[in-house]
Scaffold this motif. Structure first.
Motif, PDB file in Angstrom:
ATOM      1  N   UNK A 484     -37.916  12.837 -16.784  1.00  0.00           N
ATOM      2  CA  UNK A 484     -37.502  14.459 -18.046  1.00  0.00           C
ATOM      3  C   UNK A 484     -38.313  14.362 -18.736  1.00  0.00           C
ATOM      4  N   UNK A 485     -39.242  15.199 -19.555  1.00  0.00           N
ATOM      5  CA  UNK A 485     -40.145  15.927 -20.561  1.00  0.00           C
ATOM      6  C   UNK A 485     -39.606  15.040 -21.627  1.00  0.00           C
ATOM      7  N   UNK A 486     -40.540  15.318 -21.960  1.00  0.00           N
ATOM      8  CA  UNK A 486     -39.822  15.354 -24.148  1.00  0.00           C
ATOM      9  C   UNK A 486     -39.286  15.917 -24.548  1.00  0.00           C
ATOM     10  N   UNK A 487     -38.881  15.956 -25.083  1.00  0.00           N
ATOM     11  CA  UNK A 487     -37.539  16.654 -26.006  1.00  0.00           C
ATOM     12  C   UNK A 487     -38.191  17.959 -26.669  1.00  0.00           C
ATOM     13  N   UNK A 488     -39.759  17.905 -27.231  1.00  0.00           N
ATOM     14  CA  UNK A 488     -40.654  18.180 -28.198  1.00  0.00           C
ATOM     15  C   UNK A 488     -41.301  18.928 -27.297  1.00  0.00           C
ATOM     16  N   UNK A 489     -42.178  20.113 -27.255  1.00  0.00           N
ATOM     17  CA  UNK A 489     -43.546  21.191 -26.732  1.00  0.00           C
ATOM     18  C   UNK A 489     -44.460  20.500 -26.030  1.00  0.00           C
ATOM     19  N   UNK A 490     -44.340  20.916 -24.925  1.00  0.00           N
ATOM     20  CA  UNK A 490     -45.315  20.063 -23.711  1.00  0.00           C
ATOM     21  C   UNK A 490     -44.793  19.136 -22.479  1.00  0.00           C
ATOM     22  N   UNK A 491     -45.694  18.758 -21.975  1.00  0.00           N
ATOM     23  CA  UNK A 491     -45.521  17.881 -21.057  1.00  0.00           C
ATOM     24  C   UNK A 491     -46.545  16.957 -20.676  1.00  0.00           C
ATOM     25  N   UNK A 492     -46.725  16.383 -21.453  1.00  0.00           N
ATOM     26  CA  UNK A 492     -48.146  15.257 -21.557  1.00  0.00           C
ATOM     27  C   UNK A 492     -48.443  14.313 -20.415  1.00  0.00           C
ATOM     28  N   UNK A 493     -47.818  13.366 -19.915  1.00  0.00           N
ATOM     29  CA  UNK A 493     -48.168  12.899 -19.075  1.00  0.00           C
ATOM     30  C   UNK A 493     -48.446  13.957 -17.798  1.00  0.00           C
ATOM     31  N   UNK A 494     -47.518  14.376 -16.966  1.00  0.00           N
ATOM     32  CA  UNK A 494     -47.814  14.938 -16.412  1.00  0.00           C
ATOM     33  C   UNK A 494     -48.721  15.650 -15.753  1.00  0.00           C
ATOM     34  N   UNK A 495     -49.163  16.702 -16.837  1.00  0.00           N
ATOM     35  CA  UNK A 495     -50.792  17.095 -17.319  1.00  0.00           C
ATOM     36  C   UNK A 495     -51.830  16.578 -17.137  1.00  0.00           C
ATOM     37  N   UNK A 496     -51.551  15.494 -17.892  1.00  0.00           N
ATOM     38  CA  UNK A 496     -53.003  14.540 -17.668  1.00  0.00           C
ATOM     39  C   UNK A 496     -53.111  13.981 -16.196  1.00  0.00           C
ATOM     40  N   UNK A 497     -52.170  13.455 -15.837  1.00  0.00           N
ATOM     41  CA  UNK A 497     -52.063  13.431 -13.780  1.00  0.00           C
ATOM     42  C   UNK A 497     -52.648  14.621 -12.971  1.00  0.00           C
ATOM     43  N   UNK A 498     -52.021  15.994 -13.254  1.00  0.00           N
ATOM     44  CA  UNK A 498     -52.177  16.629 -12.790  1.00  0.00           C
ATOM     45  C   UNK A 498     -53.442  18.168 -12.910  1.00  0.00           C
ATOM     46  N   UNK A 499     -54.688  16.837 -13.911  1.00  0.00           N
ATOM     47  CA  UNK A 499     -55.987  17.481 -13.926  1.00  0.00           C
ATOM     48  C   UNK A 499     -56.975  16.861 -13.098  1.00  0.00           C
ATOM     49  N   UNK A 500     -56.313  15.350 -12.865  1.00  0.00           N
ATOM     50  CA  UNK A 500     -57.457  14.547 -12.090  1.00  0.00           C
ATOM     51  C   UNK A 500     -58.749  14.573 -12.669  1.00  0.00           C
ATOM     52  N   UNK A 501     -58.632  14.669 -14.084  1.00  0.00           N
ATOM     53  CA  UNK A 501     -60.086  14.313 -14.537  1.00  0.00           C
ATOM     54  C   UNK A 501     -59.343  12.861 -15.099  1.00  0.00           C
ATOM     55  N   UNK A 502     -58.693  12.255 -15.441  1.00  0.00           N
ATOM     56  CA  UNK A 502     -58.893  11.176 -15.731  1.00  0.00           C
ATOM     57  C   UNK A 502     -58.709   9.450 -15.161  1.00  0.00           C
ATOM     58  N   UNK A 503     -59.089   8.647 -14.963  1.00  0.00           N
ATOM     59  CA  UNK A 503     -59.084   7.627 -14.018  1.00  0.00           C
ATOM     60  C   UNK A 503     -57.313   7.563 -14.002  1.00  0.00           C
ATOM     61  N   UNK A 504     -56.761   7.731 -12.504  1.00  0.00           N
ATOM     62  CA  UNK A 504     -55.022   6.836 -12.700  1.00  0.00           C
ATOM     63  C   UNK A 504     -54.883   5.862 -11.515  1.00  0.00           C
ATOM     64  N   UNK A 505     -53.585   5.014 -12.059  1.00  0.00           N
ATOM     65  CA  UNK A 505     -52.924   4.696 -10.734  1.00  0.00           C
ATOM     66  C   UNK A 505     -51.698   4.937 -10.750  1.00  0.00           C
TER      67      UNK A 505
END
Length: 786
Positions: A484-505
């Motif tokens: 589930x996304x955060x209770x508060x606004x946004x979806x920070x983890x999903x957005x960071x991953x979907x941007x493909x702009x940060x190193x990820x494993x």
């Protein structure tokens, strides 16, 4: 009262206040003992208990209370007052006695006598109408005159405000809240702009303000009405649906629907668009390419993007260590820990150590915890630092920081690494209304920061965290993007991953499968949108009991009773559900489970709060952050003490809750900060694992049943999972992804869109505002609980 001022049309009690049993300075809730002089209530004789929201009353003074008789389950019959009227003295002696009382500090009998002799028997009404009449009173200095008129205005003003607010349909508690906010300007403020109440007073929504606006002649396309509707819709979209913005079209549609349903005439789309434009001009909203944001959300998202780019732009880590040195250190670690890292795990550890920032994601059983442990150990080895905290002093702080959104998640992290972990709020130094101690000007100290359960972090908290990070820090953010996304606004983890702009494993291989966990297998089927083939076939660690909504309570009861009879406690078992109301809801299940785990006993203390009864020994859940007590939203505790009002000097009922040994005391006005936790929402269970999870899944949950919700619930179970309900409801939920897509622009900002240079110069704005599960269950299966 009747139009002529008589008391005919309302039930009332007129009498002398003989004792103030209880007075809450924060919300003015009072319990009085009143000697009755006159009343409409035939059953009342001489004395009666009166409750309500009043200023601090003087004893021996006469008041008229309006309201109704009630029967309290513990204290018996009481008169519940909605408003009151001070019966002012009419004789010179009475007025002198009143003005020289404790209500009027610094006014003695001689001064009061001088005032009355000079102004006559109508002295009080004269002062209220025109305080300057006190200027002519002999030997009354200006300081005392001001204090006297102010005290009179306060006590008489509150009375008039309470009566007026009652006529507008506000209850006594809400009326007192409004009065505390606006004081003697209350009625003026409401008549000027009733819609301001939506922004200023918690508990008042647009519908109530709109009803009030109509009463005083504000309706249709009034600019204040349109403004309030638009701001209310944006706020609800963020808090209820998690959106960072709404499009102009969405906002227009929602606003028209909200405004038209009041039957105050049709509001044109053009009116709404003009209002959005005016709000944009005044900076009450941010309008950016047909997207409308609340300013705090807009700047928070901008801040997150900017700080992620700042951290990721560091280059000194890319060639920090030769490949050979890394492999040598890794081999030594594997030998020391007696573990063999898989290739994907090795790659994740290497990427983390060679990058200023890395995202680590994966489902249950994929080894996230093992990788975190490896990152910490190798970081210490390669940098030549010790992980023994005793070697560090205040001027040389420990370089490795571990944090998580909740206390339970932080504890799990600490147990996995052997190092201290704290909540993000504690890491940043939350101090209530003032916000966080650490920010861009005063960053935290550390060289490596690992944040777990990032899927729970909303855009506001992410912004606060990232802007408090110093230069030259390595940041590892860990989470499961399918939860589930955060209770508060946004979806920070999903957005960071979907941007493909940060190193990820991304860890995808299941390493705990060898342990025979069919729960993990089911979780991975769910994240892929599949229903496990043997869903209804029992396995050693899970089962599915078929039943309908009406049978849920009986099934859950049988499972829990059998588990309790085998020695398992409320701490070992967690019932999860997605909704609070209904026959299979959290509220009903908590009452049922309380009767099983902690039934009433004549030697066991208890307190009623509304229709909920709390007892010593109850398992409870914290609902709000209380950083000053080191307790946070989602923490679970146990009631260890209950004190009754008559037993303490504060004259208040109190409950003491232990959160893993941290004891926190709550007075009655704070009882809404916690609730029973025998059954809790799936959202509140995030960041935790439980030995046994019981999960009802029925069609009556249809509004909430979605894949990520079921996935999150399933992955809370560490050893045994007992599903109960309707298989087709379970299947429908897994196949449903509706409603999970939040409207955000963080991914776009990270993946290449340039940040507005003007906004970069702006200050980021932010609104303000278990024990280890090895419990000796070897050889036990879910059938033992049925």
């Amino acid at each position: 009262m009747a139009k002529d001022g008589s008391l005919e049309s309302e039930k009332y009690i007129k009498g002398e206040v003989k004792a103030v049993f209880f007075y809450n300075e924060q919300n003015h809730y009072s319990v009085l003992r009143v000697q009755v002089l006159e009343t409409t209530e035939a059953q009342i004789e001489k004395d009666v208990t009166v409750t309500g929201y009043f200023p601090l009353f003087e004893e021996e003074e006469t008041y008229t209370f309006f309201g109704k008789m009630t029967n309290h389950p513990k204290f018996g019959e009481q008169f519940q007052a909605t408003h009151f009227r001070k019966e002012l003295p009419t004789t010179k002696e009475g007025i002198i006695h009143y003005l020289s009382g404790d209500l009027f500090k610094g006014i003695g009998k001689k001064t009061a006598q001088s005032v009355v002799e000079h102004l006559g028997e109508n002295a009080i009404s004269k002062i209220l109408q025109n305080p300057s009449v006190l200027d002519s009173v002999p030997k009354l200095n200006s300081e005392k005159a001001k204090a006297l008129s102010a005290a009179l205005k306060q006590h008489q003003g509150l009375e008039q405000v309470m009566i007026s607010l009652n006529s507008y349909g506000f209850g006594p508690q809400l009326s007192m809240k409004i009065y505390q906010a606006y004081q003697d300007q209350t009625i003026e403020k409401i008549k000027d702009n009733p819609y301001q109440l939506v922004q200023d007073i918690q508990g008042i929504g647009f519908a109530k303000a709109d009803e009030l606006g109509e009463q005083i002649g504000i309706y249709g396309n009034n600019p204040e009405r349109l403004k309030a509707a638009i701001l209310y819709i944006l706020e609800q979209a963020s808090l209820q649906e998690g959106h960072v913005y709404l499009t102009v079209g969405q906002l227009q549609e929602k606003a028209k629907q909200l405004l038209d349903q009041a039957n105050q005439g049709i509001v044109l789309n053009e009116d709404i668009l003009q209002s959005v434009s005016r709000l944009s001009d005044s900076k009450d909203v941010i309008l950016d390419e047909e997207k409308v944001y609340m300013p705090a959300l807009y700047y928070a998202e901008q801040g997150v993007a900017r700080h992620l780019k700042r951290i990721s732009s560091q280059t000194e880590y890319e060639d920090a260590f030769p490949e050979s040195e890394f492999l040598l250190s890794l081999g030594s670690l594997e030998e020391r820990m007696n573990v063999q890292y898989a290739p994907s795990q090795r790659d994740a550890i290497r990427k983390a150590l060679m990058s200023p920032i890395m995202l680590l994601t994966g489902g249950p059983g994929t080894g996230k915890t093992t990788v975190i442990k490896g990152i910490v150990e190798l970081y210490a080895d390669l940098h030549g630092i010790s992980l023994d905290q005793k070697e560090y002093k205040k001027d040389n702080p420990f370089p490795v920081l571990l944090a998580a959104p909740t206390g339970r998640a932080a504890k799990r992290m600490s147990e996995a690494t052997g190092l201290p972990a704290v909540t993000i709020h504690r890491l940043l130094g939350w101090n209530g209304a003032e916000g966080f101690d650490h920010n861009e000007d005063q960053p935290i100290s550390g060289k490596l920061l690992i944040v777990d359960e990032v899927s729970m972090v909303d855009i506001w908290l992410a912004n606060s965290l990232l802007k408090a990070l110093p230069e030259h820090i390595q940041l590892i953010m860990v989470g499961d993007e399918d939860q589930l996304p955060s209770v508060g606004p946004g979806q920070v983890l999903r957005d960071m991953l979907s941007s493909d702009s940060l190193p990820a494993a991304r860890l995808t291989d299941i390493y705990r499968q060898a342990e025979g966990s069919s729960i993990i297998e089911m979780a991975h089927d769910i994240k892929n949108g599949k229903v496990t083939e043997n869903l209804l076939s029992p396995t050693p660690d899970r089962s599915f009991i078929r039943c309908g909504t009406q049978q849920i309570s009986d099934v859950v009861k049988k499972v829990i009773v059998n588990a309790r009879n085998k020695g398992y406690t409320a701490r070992d078992i967690q019932v999860l559900a997605p909704m609070y109301k209904g026959g299979a809801g959290i509220d009903m299940l908590n009452k049922l489970l309380q009767e099983i785990f902690n039934p009433p006993h004549h030697k066991k203390r208890e307190l009623a709060f509304g229709d909920v009864v709390y007892r010593n020994g109850d398992k409870v859940l914290q609902l709000v952050n209380q950083p000053e007590s080191n307790v946070f939203n989602g923490d679970m505790g146990e009631i260890v003490s209950i004190f009754y009002a008559k037993e303490n000097t504060e004259k208040e009922d109190m409950i003491v809750i232990s959160f893993e040994g941290n004891e926190v005391t709550y007075t009655k006005q704070d009882f809404n900060q916690f609730t029973h936790a025998y059954c809790c929402s799936i959202h509140k269970s995030q960041g935790s694992e439980f030995p046994i999870v019981v999960l009802p899944v029925v069609k009556s949950y249809y509004r909430m049943l979605r894949r990520n919700l079921i996935y999150t619930a399933i992955t809370r179970s560490k050893q045994f999972l007992i599903l109960c309900g309707e298989p087709d409801a379970f299947q429908r939920g897994i196949q449903s992804r509706e409603g999970i897509e939040r409207q955000t622009t963080l991914a776009a900002k990270l993946s290449g869109e340039s940040l507005n240079t003007e906004l970069q110069t702006l200050q980021d704005e932010l609104p303000f505002s278990i024990q280890d599960a090895n419990i000796g269950m070897e050889g036990v299966t879910p059938f033992d609980f049925m």
